[in-house]
Design a protein around this motif. Structure first.
Motif, PDB file in Angstrom:
ATOM      1  N   LYS A 187      -6.040  -6.642  10.699  1.00  0.00           N
ATOM      2  CA  LYS A 187      -5.011  -6.324  11.679  1.00  0.00           C
ATOM      3  C   LYS A 187      -3.593  -6.493  11.154  1.00  0.00           C
ATOM      4  O   LYS A 187      -2.630  -6.180  11.829  1.00  0.00           O
ATOM      5  CB  LYS A 187      -5.190  -7.184  12.936  1.00  0.00           C
ATOM      6  CG  LYS A 187      -6.528  -6.946  13.624  1.00  0.00           C
ATOM      7  CD  LYS A 187      -6.523  -7.435  15.043  1.00  0.00           C
ATOM      8  CE  LYS A 187      -7.839  -7.138  15.746  1.00  0.00           C
ATOM      9  NZ  LYS A 187      -8.164  -5.721  15.816  1.00  0.00           N
ATOM     10  N   GLN A 188      -3.461  -6.976   9.907  1.00  0.00           N
ATOM     11  CA  GLN A 188      -2.113  -7.242   9.399  1.00  0.00           C
ATOM     12  C   GLN A 188      -2.092  -7.164   7.869  1.00  0.00           C
ATOM     13  O   GLN A 188      -2.759  -7.940   7.206  1.00  0.00           O
ATOM     14  CB  GLN A 188      -1.650  -8.634   9.846  1.00  0.00           C
ATOM     15  CG  GLN A 188      -0.231  -8.973   9.472  1.00  0.00           C
ATOM     16  CD  GLN A 188       0.782  -8.277  10.363  1.00  0.00           C
ATOM     17  OE1 GLN A 188       0.550  -8.097  11.550  1.00  0.00           O
ATOM     18  NE2 GLN A 188       1.894  -7.870   9.786  1.00  0.00           N
ATOM     19  N   LEU A 189      -1.331  -6.218   7.337  1.00  0.00           N
ATOM     20  CA  LEU A 189      -1.152  -6.173   5.890  1.00  0.00           C
ATOM     21  C   LEU A 189      -0.323  -7.360   5.429  1.00  0.00           C
ATOM     22  O   LEU A 189       0.608  -7.782   6.117  1.00  0.00           O
ATOM     23  CB  LEU A 189      -0.442  -4.886   5.468  1.00  0.00           C
ATOM     24  CG  LEU A 189      -1.190  -3.565   5.624  1.00  0.00           C
ATOM     25  CD1 LEU A 189      -0.334  -2.420   5.112  1.00  0.00           C
ATOM     26  CD2 LEU A 189      -2.523  -3.592   4.892  1.00  0.00           C
ATOM     27  N   LYS A 190      -0.639  -7.872   4.235  1.00  0.00           N
ATOM     28  CA  LYS A 190       0.146  -8.965   3.659  1.00  0.00           C
ATOM     29  C   LYS A 190       0.638  -8.513   2.291  1.00  0.00           C
ATOM     30  O   LYS A 190      -0.172  -8.180   1.407  1.00  0.00           O
ATOM     31  CB  LYS A 190      -0.717 -10.224   3.520  1.00  0.00           C
ATOM     32  CG  LYS A 190       0.021 -11.373   2.857  1.00  0.00           C
ATOM     33  CD  LYS A 190      -0.906 -12.577   2.675  1.00  0.00           C
ATOM     34  CE  LYS A 190      -0.186 -13.707   1.958  1.00  0.00           C
ATOM     35  NZ  LYS A 190      -1.083 -14.841   1.674  1.00  0.00           N
ATOM     36  N   LEU A 191       1.953  -8.488   2.099  1.00  0.00           N
ATOM     37  CA  LEU A 191       2.529  -8.084   0.823  1.00  0.00           C
ATOM     38  C   LEU A 191       2.217  -9.133  -0.233  1.00  0.00           C
ATOM     39  O   LEU A 191       2.512 -10.309  -0.065  1.00  0.00           O
ATOM     40  CB  LEU A 191       4.040  -7.894   0.949  1.00  0.00           C
ATOM     41  CG  LEU A 191       4.766  -7.457  -0.321  1.00  0.00           C
ATOM     42  CD1 LEU A 191       4.294  -6.085  -0.778  1.00  0.00           C
ATOM     43  CD2 LEU A 191       6.274  -7.464  -0.100  1.00  0.00           C
ATOM     44  N   LEU A 192       1.606  -8.694  -1.349  1.00  0.00           N
ATOM     45  CA  LEU A 192       1.259  -9.593  -2.444  1.00  0.00           C
ATOM     46  C   LEU A 192       2.233  -9.487  -3.611  1.00  0.00           C
ATOM     47  O   LEU A 192       2.539 -10.493  -4.249  1.00  0.00           O
ATOM     48  CB  LEU A 192      -0.162  -9.289  -2.948  1.00  0.00           C
ATOM     49  CG  LEU A 192      -1.293  -9.428  -1.940  1.00  0.00           C
ATOM     50  CD1 LEU A 192      -2.600  -8.981  -2.561  1.00  0.00           C
ATOM     51  CD2 LEU A 192      -1.381 -10.862  -1.420  1.00  0.00           C
ATOM     52  N   SER A 193       2.684  -8.276  -3.892  1.00  0.00           N
ATOM     53  CA  SER A 193       3.582  -8.107  -5.035  1.00  0.00           C
ATOM     54  C   SER A 193       4.287  -6.768  -4.948  1.00  0.00           C
ATOM     55  O   SER A 193       3.882  -5.870  -4.215  1.00  0.00           O
ATOM     56  CB  SER A 193       2.809  -8.189  -6.356  1.00  0.00           C
ATOM     57  OG  SER A 193       1.872  -7.123  -6.452  1.00  0.00           O
ATOM     58  N   LYS A 194       5.360  -6.651  -5.743  1.00  0.00           N
ATOM     59  CA  LYS A 194       6.100  -5.399  -5.823  1.00  0.00           C
ATOM     60  C   LYS A 194       6.653  -5.238  -7.231  1.00  0.00           C
ATOM     61  O   LYS A 194       7.175  -6.173  -7.813  1.00  0.00           O
ATOM     62  CB  LYS A 194       7.258  -5.383  -4.823  1.00  0.00           C
ATOM     63  CG  LYS A 194       8.137  -4.140  -4.951  1.00  0.00           C
ATOM     64  CD  LYS A 194       9.360  -4.208  -4.054  1.00  0.00           C
ATOM     65  CE  LYS A 194      10.285  -3.025  -4.296  1.00  0.00           C
ATOM     66  NZ  LYS A 194      11.505  -3.091  -3.479  1.00  0.00           N
ATOM     67  N   ILE A 195       6.486  -4.043  -7.789  1.00  0.00           N
ATOM     68  CA  ILE A 195       7.102  -3.692  -9.065  1.00  0.00           C
ATOM     69  C   ILE A 195       8.178  -2.668  -8.756  1.00  0.00           C
ATOM     70  O   ILE A 195       7.886  -1.537  -8.391  1.00  0.00           O
ATOM     71  CB  ILE A 195       6.080  -3.101 -10.057  1.00  0.00           C
ATOM     72  CG1 ILE A 195       4.945  -4.087 -10.317  1.00  0.00           C
ATOM     73  CG2 ILE A 195       6.781  -2.706 -11.362  1.00  0.00           C
ATOM     74  CD1 ILE A 195       3.820  -3.515 -11.139  1.00  0.00           C
ATOM     75  N   PRO A 196       9.454  -3.058  -8.844  1.00  0.00           N
ATOM     76  CA  PRO A 196      10.530  -2.106  -8.519  1.00  0.00           C
ATOM     77  C   PRO A 196      10.583  -0.972  -9.542  1.00  0.00           C
ATOM     78  O   PRO A 196      10.228  -1.148 -10.708  1.00  0.00           O
ATOM     79  CB  PRO A 196      11.803  -2.948  -8.582  1.00  0.00           C
ATOM     80  CG  PRO A 196      11.355  -4.365  -8.707  1.00  0.00           C
ATOM     81  CD  PRO A 196       9.963  -4.350  -9.240  1.00  0.00           C
ATOM     82  N   VAL A 197      11.024   0.175  -9.090  1.00  0.00           N
ATOM     83  CA  VAL A 197      11.196   1.332  -9.964  1.00  0.00           C
ATOM     84  C   VAL A 197      12.648   1.772  -9.847  1.00  0.00           C
ATOM     85  O   VAL A 197      13.149   1.974  -8.739  1.00  0.00           O
ATOM     86  CB  VAL A 197      10.258   2.486  -9.579  1.00  0.00           C
ATOM     87  CG1 VAL A 197      10.558   3.726 -10.411  1.00  0.00           C
ATOM     88  CG2 VAL A 197       8.801   2.062  -9.751  1.00  0.00           C
TER      89      VAL A 197
END
Length: 199
Positions: A187-197
């Motif tokens: 019911k809820q996405l959880k942000l784990l990581s991000k690689i900026p572009v």
């Protein structure tokens, strides 16, 4: 390619050999393998090919729609097809999610359409369908009942052009970078990581 399906023999993985080529017309965009079949999204419709003979896929079904950009995925007895406007695919008005009954692969039938904003990428895992809405964000839909799809979550802050769900992880790509979410909580996405572009 954008006009044909090319097979390769990978029995010797270090030396793949080209196999047969099947012409599909024009505007081929996506390919989704499911239950020994290929669901191929094109600008004119969804082709269904059997892999009973992997070196020579054979068409067994076709779902026709208006000319539009067309990603497709399948889960259970249903395929999910998104159509979008504002592209070079020559359709200017369709922004929908079509639910297609594929219980009879030779005769797929549209059972319901849902309005979308501007759908791009599409991914499915069990009861969840992920729809990238391009510049408008990311939708998470509950497809437990394809006739009454429910929105679980809508994230309008992440421009989403493509999605890849696997093992409770969702990879999201867009102009802002590559995002990794967990959907262990349905019911809820959880942000784990991000690689900026960088643009």
């Amino acid at each position: 390619s954008n006009t044909a399906l090319q097979t390769y023999d990978i029995a010797n993985s270090s030396d793949p050999k080209p196999g047969g080529k099947t012409n599909l017309g024009f505007g081929v965009e996506t390919i989704f393998p499911y239950r020994n079949n290929l669901f191929i999204g094109t600008q004119t419709g969804m082709y269904i090919y059997t892999l009973a003979q992997p070196n020579s896929p054979r068409q067994i079904g076709f779902y026709d729609h208006c000319r539009s950009c067309d990603p497709v995925v399948a889960q259970g007895n249903y395929a999910y097809v998104t159509l979008r406007s504002g592209t070079t695919c020559r359709n200017t008005s369709a922004n929908t999610l079509d639910v297609v009954d594929i219980s009879n692969l030779a005769s797929p039938k549209l059972i319901k359409s849902y309005p979308m904003t501007n759908p791009h990428g599409l991914g499915a895992d069990s009861s969840l369908l992920f729809v990238g809405e391009g510049d408008y964000g990311l939708r998470v839909l509950d497809i437990s009942n394809p006739l009454a799809i429910q929105e679980v979550q809508y994230i309008d802050s992440v421009k989403t052009y493509d999605v890849i769900p696997t093992q409770k992880r969702l990879i999201v790509t867009g102009p802002g970078g590559i995002y990794q979410y967990s959907y262990a909580d349905l019911k809820q996405l959880k942000l784990l990581s991000k690689i900026p572009v960088q643009p």
